[in-house]
Scaffold this active site. Structure first.
Site, PDB file in Angstrom:
ATOM      1  N   ASP A 252       0.718  -1.205   0.097  1.00  9.80           N
ATOM      2  CA  ASP A 252      -0.148   0.010   0.010  1.00  9.80           C
ATOM      3  C   ASP A 252       0.926   1.098  -0.095  1.00  9.80           C
ATOM      4  O   ASP A 252       1.932   1.272   0.385  1.00  9.80           O
ATOM      5  CB  ASP A 252      -0.871   0.042   1.215  1.00  9.80           C
ATOM      6  CG  ASP A 252      -2.164   0.977   1.178  1.00  9.80           C
ATOM      7  OD1 ASP A 252      -3.150   0.372   1.106  1.00  9.80           O
ATOM      8  OD2 ASP A 252      -2.025   2.080   1.018  1.00  9.80           O
ATOM      9  N   SER A 253       0.421   2.188  -0.663  1.00 10.71           N
ATOM     10  CA  SER A 253       1.283   3.491  -0.613  1.00 10.71           C
ATOM     11  C   SER A 253       1.400   4.119   0.647  1.00 10.71           C
ATOM     12  O   SER A 253       2.057   4.967   0.842  1.00 10.71           O
ATOM     13  CB  SER A 253       1.055   4.408  -1.928  1.00 10.71           C
ATOM     14  OG  SER A 253      -0.448   4.826  -1.398  1.00 10.71           O
ATOM     15  N   ALA A 280       5.479  -0.392   1.915  1.00 11.04           N
ATOM     16  CA  ALA A 280       4.772   1.032   1.822  1.00 11.04           C
ATOM     17  C   ALA A 280       5.337   1.305   0.306  1.00 11.04           C
ATOM     18  O   ALA A 280       6.659   1.884   0.142  1.00 11.04           O
ATOM     19  CB  ALA A 280       5.303   1.936   2.927  1.00 11.04           C
ATOM     20  N   ASP A 301      -7.063  -4.469  -5.376  1.00  8.46           N
ATOM     21  CA  ASP A 301      -8.558  -3.851  -4.871  1.00  8.46           C
ATOM     22  C   ASP A 301      -8.083  -2.229  -4.614  1.00  8.46           C
ATOM     23  O   ASP A 301      -7.928  -1.667  -3.441  1.00  8.46           O
ATOM     24  CB  ASP A 301      -8.623  -4.272  -3.329  1.00  8.46           C
ATOM     25  CG  ASP A 301     -10.068  -3.926  -3.038  1.00  8.46           C
ATOM     26  OD1 ASP A 301     -10.861  -3.348  -3.658  1.00  8.46           O
ATOM     27  OD2 ASP A 301     -10.157  -4.090  -1.839  1.00  8.46           O
ATOM     28  N   CYS A 341     -14.179  -0.365  -7.236  1.00 11.26           N
ATOM     29  CA  CYS A 341     -15.233  -0.048  -6.189  1.00 11.26           C
ATOM     30  C   CYS A 341     -15.980   1.552  -6.837  1.00 11.26           C
ATOM     31  O   CYS A 341     -16.670   2.203  -6.068  1.00 11.26           O
ATOM     32  CB  CYS A 341     -15.015   0.230  -4.925  1.00 11.26           C
ATOM     33  SG  CYS A 341     -13.381   1.275  -4.604  1.00 11.26           S
TER      34      CYS A 341
HETATM   35  N1  SAH Z   1      -8.289  -3.891  -0.063  1.00 15.26           N
HETATM   36  C1  SAH Z   1      -8.544  -3.276   1.123  1.00 15.26           C
HETATM   37  C2  SAH Z   1      -9.044  -1.818   0.493  1.00 15.26           C
HETATM   38  C3  SAH Z   1      -8.372  -1.101  -0.162  1.00 15.26           C
HETATM   39  S1  SAH Z   1      -8.571   0.572  -0.084  1.00 15.26           S
HETATM   40  C4  SAH Z   1      -9.505  -4.002   2.055  1.00 15.26           C
HETATM   41  O1  SAH Z   1      -9.757  -5.206   1.688  1.00 15.26           O
HETATM   42  O2  SAH Z   1      -9.569  -3.364   3.217  1.00 15.26           O
HETATM   43  C5  SAH Z   1      -7.373   1.369  -1.284  1.00 15.26           C
HETATM   44  C6  SAH Z   1      -6.156   1.185  -0.868  1.00 15.26           C
HETATM   45  O3  SAH Z   1      -5.139   1.826  -1.789  1.00 15.26           O
HETATM   46  C7  SAH Z   1      -5.810   2.594   0.220  1.00 15.26           C
HETATM   47  O4  SAH Z   1      -5.242   2.079   1.708  1.00 15.26           O
HETATM   48  C8  SAH Z   1      -4.865   3.532  -0.223  1.00 15.26           C
HETATM   49  O5  SAH Z   1      -3.776   3.903   0.575  1.00 15.26           O
HETATM   50  C9  SAH Z   1      -4.180   2.670  -1.478  1.00 15.26           C
HETATM   51  N2  SAH Z   1      -3.751   3.361  -2.360  1.00 15.26           N
HETATM   52  C10 SAH Z   1      -3.994   4.323  -3.199  1.00 15.26           C
HETATM   53  N3  SAH Z   1      -3.299   4.642  -4.360  1.00 15.26           N
HETATM   54  C11 SAH Z   1      -2.187   3.653  -4.146  1.00 15.26           C
HETATM   55  C12 SAH Z   1      -1.025   3.419  -5.128  1.00 15.26           C
HETATM   56  N4  SAH Z   1      -0.819   4.384  -6.179  1.00 15.26           N
HETATM   57  N5  SAH Z   1      -0.365   2.639  -4.725  1.00 15.26           N
HETATM   58  C13 SAH Z   1      -0.522   1.608  -3.600  1.00 15.26           C
HETATM   59  N6  SAH Z   1      -1.526   1.900  -2.711  1.00 15.26           N
HETATM   60  C14 SAH Z   1      -2.299   3.022  -2.987  1.00 15.26           C
END
Ligand code: SAH
Length: 397
Positions: A252-253, A280, A301, A341
Site C-alpha cells: 500500500d502506498s 509501503a 483492490d 469500487c
Molecule cells: N483492499 C482493502 C481496501 C483497499 S482501499 C481492504 O480489503 O480493506 C485502497 C487502498 O489503496 C488505500 O489503503 C490506499 O492507501 C491505497 N492506495 C491508493 N493509491 C495507491 C497507489 N498508487 N499505490 C498503492 N496503494 C495505493
C-alpha cells in the site's frame, strides 16, 4: 398525527419515478417549494395537483430530495427505530450476527430505505456516517433508536461525517461519540480479529464490503505466493495466511496502512509471522519492479479511480494499465482477484477494461468468478445506482 412539514410540489408527471419507488428527486423535477425551506429539512412531496407522494430530506444540489417514505409517515425516532429494526432483522437472517462475527454493515443507504445513511457495526460500537444534511440533523435520534435495539448490543455510537457531507452545506460536523466512549477497537470477522481505526481510518475504518471476497480468497490460498496490492488494513492478507498461503506480501502506498496491516497480522498470527511482509510502495512502481512469476495469487483492490462520471474514461485506462501490469507478470496458473469500487463504472465497462488488459499481454485468461458486494450491502431494486462493487477472479495461464 403527521407533523406539518414544509412542502415541495413536482412538475406535472414528475411523480412517475416515485411511483416506482426511485428514492431521488432531481432539482429539475420541482415546480415550486415553500419559501422558507432549508437544507436538511424534512419535506412532504406533492404531485402537481397536490396529491401527497411521500416524505424526504431536502438538499441543495442536483439530487434535491432523498425519499425516506412513500407514505405520509412522520420522520421521528419511531420511524428510524422501525427502519433500523428491519435492517437488523435482515442481518440476522443473513447469519452475520454470531460469536465469531460481529463486523457487518447494518445500514447501506438506499439499500435499507435510508438514503444518506451508513451504519457499520464493530462489536458493541456503531460507526454512523451521514451523506446528507438531513441525516446529519437526525444523528441523535438515529443513535437513540440504534441503542434502543437491545439484541444489536450497540453501546457506543461514533459519528464520522467530516468527509462525507457536502462541503457547501457548511455543517462542519465533528467526528466524535454521540453515545458511549472508546474502549476497544478490535472487531471479529469470520473468526479473524481486526483493529478498526474509526477515528482516523478511511470510510468507517474498515472495508466491510470485501468480507465474502476475502473468504473466497482464503479458499484458494493454500500453498500459494500471494500479493495483496492496495492492502489497507490487510484484510485479504490475514485471510490468505489463515488459508495457509506459503507467503503473503502486502503493498500500500500509505505507511499508515502498512502499520495497520502489520498490526492485524500480529493480532491473528503473533509478532513473528515470517510468512508475511508488508511494503509501503506505489502500486504501479511495485508491479513494474517485481520479478515476473513471483506470485500466483494476486489481489488488486484499488481505491475508486472514478469518483464522478467525468472521470470515467481516465479511470478505465487506469484499470486497464493496472491489470495489464499484473497479468503480464503473473506466474503461470495465477489466480487474480481484481476489483473496481467506482460507482460511475458499470460491470460491463470494468470487464471490458480487464479484457483489454488481458489482450494486451497475450496471456490465456479465463473468468472463474464474477464478484459483487455482500448481502449486507443490499441493492434496492428500484435504485440500481446502489450497486458499486465489481470483481473478477481470473485464471491466468
Ligand atoms: N483492499 C482493502 C481496501 C483497499 S482501499 C481492504 O480489503 O480493506 C485502497 C487502498 O489503496 C488505500 O489503503 C490506499 O492507501 C491505497 N492506495 C491508493 N493509491 C495507491 C497507489 N498508487 N499505490 C498503492 N496503494 C495505493
Amino acid at each position: 398525527m403527521t407533523p406539518q412539514y414544509r412542502t415541495i410540489t413536482l412538475k406535472r408527471g414528475k411523480e412517475e419515478s416515485l411511483e416506482r419507488f426511485h428514492p431521488w428527486i432531481f432539482s429539475g423535477a420541482i415546480a415550486g417549494m415553500d419559501k422558507d425551506i432549508e437544507e436538511g429539512d424534512i419535506v412532504r412531496v406533492l404531485t402537481n395537483d397536490g396529491t401527497p407522494v411521500g416524505t424526504g430530506h431536502y438538499q441543495i444540489g442536483s439530487i434535491a430530495v432523498r425519499m425516506l417514505s412513500f407514505t405520509d409517515d412522520a420522520i421521528d425516532e419511531s420511524f428510524f427505530s422501525h427502519r433500523l429494526r428491519e435492517a437488523f432483522r435482515l442481518r440476522q437472517a443473513l447469519g452475520l450476527i454470531r460469536p465469531d462475527n460481529d463486523t457487518y454493515r447494518l445500514v447501506h443507504g438506499e439499500g435499507d430505505f435510508l438514503p444518506g445513511l451508513v451504519i457499520d457495526i464493530y462489536g458493541d460500537t456503531a460507526v454512523l456516517q451521514a451523506h446528507s444534511p438531513g441525516m446529519h440533523f437526525a444523528r441523535n435520534i438515529i443513535a437513540d433508536a440504534l441503542t434502543g435495539i437491545a439484541e444489536a448490543g450497540v453501546k457506543n455510537v461514533f459519528y464520522k461525517s467530516e468527509t462525507t457531507l457536502p462541503y457547501k452545506a457548511q455543517l462542519e460536523p465533528v467526528n466524535s461519540y454521540i453515545t458511549g466512549a472508546f474502549h476497544t477497537n478490535v472487531a471479529t470477522e469470520n473468526g479473524l480479529k481486526f483493529n478498526i481505526d474509526w477515528l482516523r481510518g478511511q470510510k468507517t475504518g474498515f472495508f466491510v464490503d470485501q468480507r465474502d471476497n476475502r473468504a473466497l480468497l482464503q479458499h484458494y490460498a493454500h500453498g500459494r505466493r500471494v500479493l495483496n496490492m492496495f492492502c489497507y488494513t490487510g484484510g485479504f492478507s490475514v485471510y490468505a495466511l489463515r488459508g495457509e498461503a506459503e507467503m503473503v506480501h502486502s503493498v500500500d502506498s500509505s505507511a499508515k496502512a502498512i502499520s495497520l496491516t502489520d498490526a492485524n497480522v500480529a493480532l491473528n498470527f503473533g509478532d513473528n509471522c515470517t510468512r508475511h511482509r508488508a511494503f509501503a510502495e506505489d502500486a504501479f512502481k511495485y508491479l513494474d519492479e517485481m520479478p515476473a512469476g513471483a506470485y500466483d495469487l494476486i489481489v488488486l483492490d484499488p481505491p475508486a479511480f472514478a469518483k464522478h462520471r467525468s472521470a470515467v474514461r481516465n479511470a478505465l485506462r487506469g484499470y486497464q494499465r493496472l491489470n495489464a501490469k499484473a497479468i503480464a507478470k503473473a506466474a503461470s496458473g495465477t489466480i487474480l482477484f481484481t476489483f473496481s469500487c467506482s460507482q460511475a463504472i458499470n460491470r460491463e465497462q470494468f470487464r471490458l477494461a480487464v479484457f483489454s488488459a488481458a489482450a494486451q499481454t497475450g496471456r490465456r485468461v479465463r473468468i472463474l468468478h464474477q464478484l459483487t458486494q455482500p448481502a449486507d450491502h443490499p441493492v434496492n431494486i428500484y435504485h440500481p445506482e446502489g450497486e458499486y462493487l465489481k470483481g473478477l477472479v481470473l485464471y491466468v495461464e
